[in-house]
Design a protein around this motif. Sequence first.
Motif, PDB file in Angstrom:
ATOM      1  N   SER A  89       0.830  -1.199   0.000  1.00  0.00           N
ATOM      2  CA  SER A  89       0.000   0.000   0.000  1.00  0.00           C
ATOM      3  C   SER A  89       0.866   1.251   0.000  1.00  0.00           C
ATOM      4  N   TRP A  90       1.933   1.234   0.812  1.00  0.00           N
ATOM      5  CA  TRP A  90       2.838   2.387   0.863  1.00  0.00           C
ATOM      6  C   TRP A  90       3.562   2.578  -0.472  1.00  0.00           C
ATOM      7  N   LYS A  91       4.070   1.483  -1.068  1.00  0.00           N
ATOM      8  CA  LYS A  91       4.767   1.589  -2.351  1.00  0.00           C
ATOM      9  C   LYS A  91       3.830   2.058  -3.452  1.00  0.00           C
ATOM     10  N   ARG A  92       2.577   1.610  -3.393  1.00  0.00           N
ATOM     11  CA  ARG A  92       1.607   2.031  -4.403  1.00  0.00           C
ATOM     12  C   ARG A  92       1.341   3.528  -4.305  1.00  0.00           C
ATOM     13  N   LYS A  93       1.229   4.019  -3.100  1.00  0.00           N
ATOM     14  CA  LYS A  93       1.008   5.457  -2.913  1.00  0.00           C
ATOM     15  C   LYS A  93       2.209   6.266  -3.384  1.00  0.00           C
ATOM     16  N   VAL A  94       3.415   5.749  -3.148  1.00  0.00           N
ATOM     17  CA  VAL A  94       4.626   6.443  -3.609  1.00  0.00           C
ATOM     18  C   VAL A  94       4.668   6.495  -5.128  1.00  0.00           C
ATOM     19  N   HIS A  95       4.366   5.361  -5.775  1.00  0.00           N
ATOM     20  CA  HIS A  95       4.351   5.317  -7.239  1.00  0.00           C
ATOM     21  C   HIS A  95       3.281   6.253  -7.795  1.00  0.00           C
ATOM     22  N   GLU A  96       2.107   6.250  -7.179  1.00  0.00           N
ATOM     23  CA  GLU A  96       1.037   7.129  -7.651  1.00  0.00           C
ATOM     24  C   GLU A  96       1.421   8.589  -7.493  1.00  0.00           C
ATOM     25  N   ALA A  97       2.093   8.909  -6.412  1.00  0.00           N
ATOM     26  CA  ALA A  97       2.535  10.292  -6.218  1.00  0.00           C
ATOM     27  C   ALA A  97       3.545  10.698  -7.286  1.00  0.00           C
ATOM     28  N   LYS A  98       4.459   9.779  -7.636  1.00  0.00           N
ATOM     29  CA  LYS A  98       5.449  10.089  -8.683  1.00  0.00           C
ATOM     30  C   LYS A  98       4.776  10.272 -10.039  1.00  0.00           C
ATOM     31  N   VAL A  99       3.817   9.375 -10.343  1.00  0.00           N
ATOM     32  CA  VAL A  99       3.111   9.478 -11.624  1.00  0.00           C
ATOM     33  C   VAL A  99       2.289  10.764 -11.678  1.00  0.00           C
ATOM     34  N   SER A 100       1.641  11.108 -10.565  1.00  0.00           N
ATOM     35  CA  SER A 100       0.850  12.340 -10.523  1.00  0.00           C
ATOM     36  C   SER A 100       1.745  13.558 -10.697  1.00  0.00           C
ATOM     37  N   ALA A 101       2.923  13.524 -10.079  1.00  0.00           N
ATOM     38  CA  ALA A 101       3.862  14.643 -10.220  1.00  0.00           C
ATOM     39  C   ALA A 101       4.340  14.770 -11.658  1.00  0.00           C
ATOM     40  N   ALA A 102       4.617  13.617 -12.304  1.00  0.00           N
ATOM     41  CA  ALA A 102       5.057  13.643 -13.698  1.00  0.00           C
ATOM     42  C   ALA A 102       3.945  14.149 -14.611  1.00  0.00           C
ATOM     43  N   ALA A 103       2.709  13.728 -14.345  1.00  0.00           N
ATOM     44  CA  ALA A 103       1.583  14.193 -15.158  1.00  0.00           C
ATOM     45  C   ALA A 103       1.363  15.689 -14.982  1.00  0.00           C
ATOM     46  N   LEU A 104       1.492  16.176 -13.743  1.00  0.00           N
ATOM     47  CA  LEU A 104       1.327  17.602 -13.492  1.00  0.00           C
ATOM     48  C   LEU A 104       2.406  18.404 -14.198  1.00  0.00           C
ATOM     49  N   LYS A 105       3.629  17.884 -14.161  1.00  0.00           N
ATOM     50  CA  LYS A 105       4.730  18.566 -14.832  1.00  0.00           C
ATOM     51  C   LYS A 105       4.502  18.620 -16.339  1.00  0.00           C
ATOM     52  N   ALA A 106       4.001  17.485 -16.896  1.00  0.00           N
ATOM     53  CA  ALA A 106       3.739  17.442 -18.337  1.00  0.00           C
ATOM     54  C   ALA A 106       2.624  18.402 -18.724  1.00  0.00           C
ATOM     55  N   SER A 107       1.589  18.511 -17.887  1.00  0.00           N
ATOM     56  CA  SER A 107       0.484  19.420 -18.206  1.00  0.00           C
ATOM     57  C   SER A 107       0.926  20.877 -18.135  1.00  0.00           C
ATOM     58  N   ILE A 108       1.799  21.177 -17.170  1.00  0.00           N
ATOM     59  CA  ILE A 108       2.310  22.556 -17.064  1.00  0.00           C
ATOM     60  C   ILE A 108       3.158  22.908 -18.265  1.00  0.00           C
ATOM     61  N   SER A 109       4.033  21.968 -18.678  1.00  0.00           N
ATOM     62  CA  SER A 109       4.861  22.225 -19.856  1.00  0.00           C
ATOM     63  C   SER A 109       3.997  22.332 -21.112  1.00  0.00           C
ATOM     64  N   GLY A 110       2.869  21.578 -21.140  1.00  0.00           N
ATOM     65  CA  GLY A 110       1.968  21.661 -22.287  1.00  0.00           C
ATOM     66  C   GLY A 110       1.266  23.003 -22.367  1.00  0.00           C
ATOM     67  N   LEU A 111       0.920  23.561 -21.195  1.00  0.00           N
ATOM     68  CA  LEU A 111       0.281  24.874 -21.177  1.00  0.00           C
ATOM     69  C   LEU A 111       1.239  25.977 -21.629  1.00  0.00           C
ATOM     70  N   SER A 112       2.517  25.766 -21.319  1.00  0.00           N
ATOM     71  CA  SER A 112       3.499  26.794 -21.687  1.00  0.00           C
ATOM     72  C   SER A 112       3.840  26.765 -23.167  1.00  0.00           C
ATOM     73  N   SER A 113       3.497  25.646 -23.807  1.00  0.00           N
ATOM     74  CA  SER A 113       3.771  25.543 -25.239  1.00  0.00           C
ATOM     75  C   SER A 113       2.584  26.104 -26.016  1.00  0.00           C
ATOM     76  N   GLU A 114       2.783  27.195 -26.730  1.00  0.00           N
ATOM     77  CA  GLU A 114       1.675  27.879 -27.415  1.00  0.00           C
ATOM     78  C   GLU A 114       1.259  27.171 -28.703  1.00  0.00           C
ATOM     79  N   ARG A 115       2.187  26.498 -29.359  1.00  0.00           N
ATOM     80  CA  ARG A 115       1.884  25.907 -30.661  1.00  0.00           C
ATOM     81  C   ARG A 115       1.290  24.500 -30.553  1.00  0.00           C
ATOM     82  N   GLN A 116       1.236  23.970 -29.347  1.00  0.00           N
ATOM     83  CA  GLN A 116       0.723  22.597 -29.201  1.00  0.00           C
ATOM     84  C   GLN A 116      -0.781  22.562 -29.471  1.00  0.00           C
ATOM     85  N   ARG A 117      -1.176  21.581 -30.284  1.00  0.00           N
ATOM     86  CA  ARG A 117      -2.579  21.435 -30.648  1.00  0.00           C
ATOM     87  C   ARG A 117      -3.367  20.884 -29.462  1.00  0.00           C
TER      88      ARG A 117
END
Length: 394
Positions: A312-340
């Motif tokens: 359960s603890w390892k699953r929460k750690v993995h989910e937190a890492k994936v959520s952080a990576a997804a948040l980072k990707a969404s922020i970088s996507g917002l900063s890109s003006e030409r992205q469809r």
Amino acid sequence: MVMSVQWILVCHGLVTLLVVVSFLCGQWPIFRGTFIERIHYFLTFGAYDYFRRIVGVICGSRGTDALLSVEYYCCDRPNPILQIIYLAIIGATYYFIVKSVFSYIPGYYLSEVHRLTCLLAVGVGILLFLLTSYSDPGTVNAENVSQYLSAYPYDNAIYLEKECSTCKTLKPARSKHCSICDRCVARFDHHCGWMNNCIGERNTRYFMAFLLWHFLLCIYGTVAIALVLAGRVKELKVVYILTVYYGIENSFRSLAPHVVQWLLGSYNTQILLMVFLAIVSLLLAGFFGYHANLCLTNTTTNETFKWEEYLSWKRKVHEAKVSAAALKASISGLSSERQRPESKWRAFFRRSRLEDVEVVKDNIYDKGYLYNLHEIFFPLSTRPSFSQAKSKSG
């Protein structure tokens, strides 16, 4: 009127059996989430909590302190209460079988030898009970701690190198300090109140033999009583009387209700014993199957909870890492003006990255069925290599 009284007695016996089974076995893993577990919780915690409050109101703090002292002795210290209850149950069951069944042995289907085999079977069961209760579960002390440390390496997952806060020695992997027995036990499985002893590295084999034998004992008792009742039906020509004198059709569907009614009226004690043994055999089958699966995978009851917490603890750690990576990707996507921009339908049906999170249980102590069973039947501390390791370390 007589028939209604008989059914009242049967219902009373079944309700009593349900209460006894819920009280004694409701905490077993096979009843988790069932009404038997809820009845067990009420009998062992809910009812006691109300009783404690009533004692506090009537007797004040002295009554509450006295009740807590009794609770401490019964629940937190080694005591023979459940051992006495076990002996009382098996003694009373054997007594009622002797009084109500032995008079029909030998019978149509059973020979005289079953009087002796019944006694021997009960005797072997009590012997296994005593062997499990008074055998060393694998106590870890200053003399053998180094051998246990070598025998069970740390997996750096659920077992890390640390010191026992009570014994002030290193805790070998798979060991646990039992708060009731006040000792560290190697390959600790659980503390069994019925045995007034821990189940560990050295006596798991006796515990498994105890469960298996008592399961077979209950099956034997159930079948033997059923054969006694079938013999009485045959000897007294019940089917012949029902078909010839009462004109009942000679078919199982027509005869069964009348035969059962006759048995309930004439042999209700034997039927209640048979039902009791059948239900207990099912309980023991489930409990034995649960522990047999643990033995085959070289896991203990204590470790199942540890693995649940760790995964359960390892699953929460993995989910937190994936959520952080997804948040980072969404922020970088917002900063890109030409992205469809992504289609709403594609975003709706897209698989979440959290679903790709997979945590695998890696049990380093599981080395195959044969090796695992060999470790149960021949514990590591009983082998010559264990003593040789002790002499080398000395």
